[in-house]
Scaffold this motif. Structure first.
Motif, PDB file in Angstrom:
ATOM      1  N   ARG A 264       0.861  -1.191   0.000  1.00  0.00           N
ATOM      2  CA  ARG A 264       0.000   0.000   0.000  1.00  0.00           C
ATOM      3  C   ARG A 264       0.890   1.232   0.000  1.00  0.00           C
ATOM      4  NH1 ARG A 264      -4.242   1.209   4.237  1.00  0.00           N
ATOM      5  NH2 ARG A 264      -2.785   0.335   5.770  1.00  0.00           N
TER       6      ARG A 264
ATOM      7  N   PHE B  25       0.853   5.696  -0.141  1.00  0.00           N
ATOM      8  CA  PHE B  25       0.058   6.895   0.118  1.00  0.00           C
ATOM      9  C   PHE B  25       0.781   8.100  -0.470  1.00  0.00           C
ATOM     10  CE2 PHE B  25      -0.751   3.797   3.358  1.00  0.00           C
ATOM     11  CZ  PHE B  25      -2.114   3.853   3.577  1.00  0.00           C
TER      12      PHE B  25
ATOM     13  N   LYS C 172      -3.423  12.333   0.773  1.00  0.00           N
ATOM     14  CA  LYS C 172      -4.585  11.566   1.230  1.00  0.00           C
ATOM     15  C   LYS C 172      -5.134  10.658   0.128  1.00  0.00           C
ATOM     16  CE  LYS C 172      -5.176  12.398   5.557  1.00  0.00           C
ATOM     17  NZ  LYS C 172      -5.213  11.266   6.523  1.00  0.00           N
ATOM     18  N   ARG C 173      -4.266  10.277  -0.757  1.00  0.00           N
ATOM     19  CA  ARG C 173      -4.623   9.333  -1.807  1.00  0.00           C
ATOM     20  C   ARG C 173      -3.903   8.009  -1.543  1.00  0.00           C
ATOM     21  NH1 ARG C 173      -6.663  12.608  -6.067  1.00  0.00           N
ATOM     22  NH2 ARG C 173      -6.080  14.817  -5.804  1.00  0.00           N
ATOM     23  N   MET C 174      -4.621   6.914  -1.674  1.00  0.00           N
ATOM     24  CA  MET C 174      -4.052   5.608  -1.394  1.00  0.00           C
ATOM     25  C   MET C 174      -4.308   4.652  -2.548  1.00  0.00           C
ATOM     26  SD  MET C 174      -5.161   2.670   1.312  1.00  0.00           S
ATOM     27  CE  MET C 174      -6.231   1.963   0.041  1.00  0.00           C
TER      28      MET C 174
ATOM     29  N   ALA D 245      -2.005   5.553  -7.153  1.00  0.00           N
ATOM     30  CA  ALA D 245      -2.187   6.494  -6.048  1.00  0.00           C
ATOM     31  C   ALA D 245      -2.256   7.936  -6.538  1.00  0.00           C
ATOM     32  CB  ALA D 245      -1.048   6.330  -5.037  1.00  0.00           C
TER      33      ALA D 245
ATOM     34  N   GLU E 192      -9.210  11.428  -3.161  1.00  0.00           N
ATOM     35  CA  GLU E 192      -8.743  11.685  -1.801  1.00  0.00           C
ATOM     36  C   GLU E 192      -9.704  11.078  -0.785  1.00  0.00           C
ATOM     37  OE1 GLU E 192      -7.888  15.716  -0.922  1.00  0.00           O
ATOM     38  OE2 GLU E 192      -6.046  15.747  -2.116  1.00  0.00           O
TER      39      GLU E 192
ATOM     40  N   CYS F  14      -7.974   7.990   5.319  1.00  0.00           N
ATOM     41  CA  CYS F  14      -6.970   6.967   5.028  1.00  0.00           C
ATOM     42  C   CYS F  14      -5.630   7.373   5.626  1.00  0.00           C
ATOM     43  CB  CYS F  14      -6.852   6.734   3.520  1.00  0.00           C
ATOM     44  SG  CYS F  14      -5.868   7.963   2.634  1.00  0.00           S
ATOM     45  N   GLY F  15      -4.719   6.433   5.700  1.00  0.00           N
ATOM     46  CA  GLY F  15      -3.384   6.708   6.226  1.00  0.00           C
ATOM     47  C   GLY F  15      -2.931   5.628   7.187  1.00  0.00           C
TER      48      GLY F  15
END
Length: 461
Positions: free
Chosen positions: A73, A75, A78-80, A104, A109, A113-114
């Motif tokens: 994953r 990041f 704030k995009r994953m 990503a 956004e 997430c994070g």
């Protein structure tokens, strides 16, 4: 690989290793950060299994499998985005990183997430005994499967054994994050299972028994499992529809865990955050009877679901989900905790390459004082459910119905078999009236004794 030859060589004694996975995971993490990720998470897994099945006194199949897999994953703000893959060569890793970064950059956004903040990560990880170094001997598993089959066939009324098999598996996993977390887990599992078919005239019924434990010596014996499957199948012959009405229902311990599953789904953080739970306004409320406890122990040695840290690197701890009938809180991952403004609870479930879900570790409904036979006696005239299928649960209202098979209870005794019937009720009412028996066994990640619930709606004829 599938090998149907009788003279199969045993697999090597050594099993999966976290030590060989960790350098690979760290290298993949560095690649992702160098490629432009603001943060990243890598989960690497390795698994081995050996399964043997028999039929009519002879070896039917031997299946061996070994493999590694990875989840990444990344990041960017704030995009994953994430990806799962099994090609761990240099070329495969580079392609996975390239794809994840590209996705990503164009992902929408997500304010929630994070990765988990560094000060919330587990720093001291206790050791939990979960791995037994097994002898990967296909011949020994074949002998167990044959013994189960013979025991099942020996039950009067059993016409044939549909399947009989034994297996071993072992797995290793590591997780590393750019926020400084490193965790590893190693586990083993041994299993035996059998399905029997009983026949009387034109009537035929099928039932099964199975058992899995992390230590091979803790398994129920092959003879016991085979006999149990055969007896269960014979007991179902002549099944009829249950007479419709409201009546007490005893749920066998094989199916009683369904109520815990309904509870867990209703108190998961994502469900609460979406407002799609029939328990959304019940935090801190009395939802079970006084004296009812539902307990989670993620640090239990040899437990099926034991883990020292959750799927995001947060430390786990024993806790009561239900204490003296009262709901003590929600089950949260990082995203739902942020959305609800609540502290983390250590209930994230890893989905390599995807966003974490929510799960418990080892959960059980604490046993009561009455035996299964005493619950049946107290039911008087009602229904014993031993199998459920096609369950329907309205997550907003708690309305529930399920197809069932089992036995009639008449004057406190088990009588004729029933099938093609339904049981229905509302989970809030069921929780409030649920009475646990004393026959709790720890044989899975979620465990419950038999339970009695009075005045449920039964549909049949």
């Amino acid at each position: 690989m599938t090998d149907k030859a009788r003279n199969t060589a045993a697999s090597p004694a050594s099993g999966p290793s976290t030590e060989t996975l960790l350098p690979l995971a760290e290298s993949l993490l560095k690649r992702a950060m160098a490629a432009g990720a603001d943060a990243a998470e890598v989960i690497l897994g390795e698994a081995r299994s050996l399964e043997v099945s028999v039929r009519e006194g002879a070896l039917e199949d031997v299946e061996r499998s070994e493999g590694r897999s990875a989840g990444l994953r990344v990041f960017i703000g704030k995009r994953m985005a994430g990806t799962s893959f099994s090609d761990l060569t240099d070329e495969g890793a580079s392609l996975a990183v390239e794809r994840a970064i590209a996705m990503a950059r164009v992902a929408p956004e997500d304010p929630y997430c994070g990765l988990v903040e560094p000060d919330q990560l587990a720093r001291t990880i206790p050791h939990i005994d979960l791995y037994e170094n097994m002898d990967w001997d296909a011949g020994a598993l074949e002998a167990e499967a044959l013994e189960m089959e013979a025991a099942g066939r020996a039950v009067d009324g059993v016409a044939m054994i549909a399947s009989s098999g034994a297996s071993l598996s072992a797995s290793a996993a590591v997780m590393v994050t750019s926020t400084g977390f490193t965790g590893a887990k190693l586990g083993s599992m041994a299993s035996r299972g059998i399905a029997a078919i009983a026949k009387s005239g034109e009537l035929m019924e099928r039932d099964y028994d199975q058992h899995s434990m992390r230590q091979r010596a803790a398994l129920r014996s092959a003879e016991e499992l085979g006999r149990s499957a055969g007896e269960r199948a014979v007991a179902r012959l002549g099944a009829e529809k249950m007479k419709s009405g409201k009546m007490p229902v005893v749920f066998d311990e094989r199916v009683a865990t369904s109520f815990l599953g309904a509870l867990l789904g209703a108190i998961s953080g994502p469900s609460i955050a979406r407002g799609t739970s029939f328990l959304r306004d019940k935090n801190g409320a009395q939802i079970f009877a006084e004296g009812i406890d539902i307990v989670e122990d993620p640090l239990k040695p040899w437990g099926h679901g034991s883990r020292a840290f959750d799927g995001e690197g947060v430390a786990t701890r024993p806790r009561a989900i239900i204490e003296d009938g009262v709901l003590t809180g929600w089950l949260l991952n990082a995203a739902s905790a942020r959305q609800l403004g609540l502290p983390l609870t250590g209930h994230a479930s890893a989905d390599p390459g995807g966003p974490p879900g929510v799960s418990v570790s080892n959960l059980h409904l604490a046993p009561g004082e009455r035996s299964r036979a005493e619950l049946i006696a107290d039911a008087g005239n009602g229904l014993l459910v031993t199998e459920m299928f096609g369950a329907s649960l309205n997550s907003n209202t708690g309305d529930w119905s399920v197809g069932v098979a089992g036995h009639r209870i008449e004057n406190g005794k088990i009588t004729g078999a029933i099938s093609e019937s339904t049981v229905a009720g509302n989970m809030l009412d069921i929780f409030a009236r649920l009475q646990p028996g004393s026959d709790l066994e720890f044989s899975g990640r979620i465990n419950a004794p038999s339970v009695l619930v009075d005045a449920l709606s039964v549909g049949g004829r």
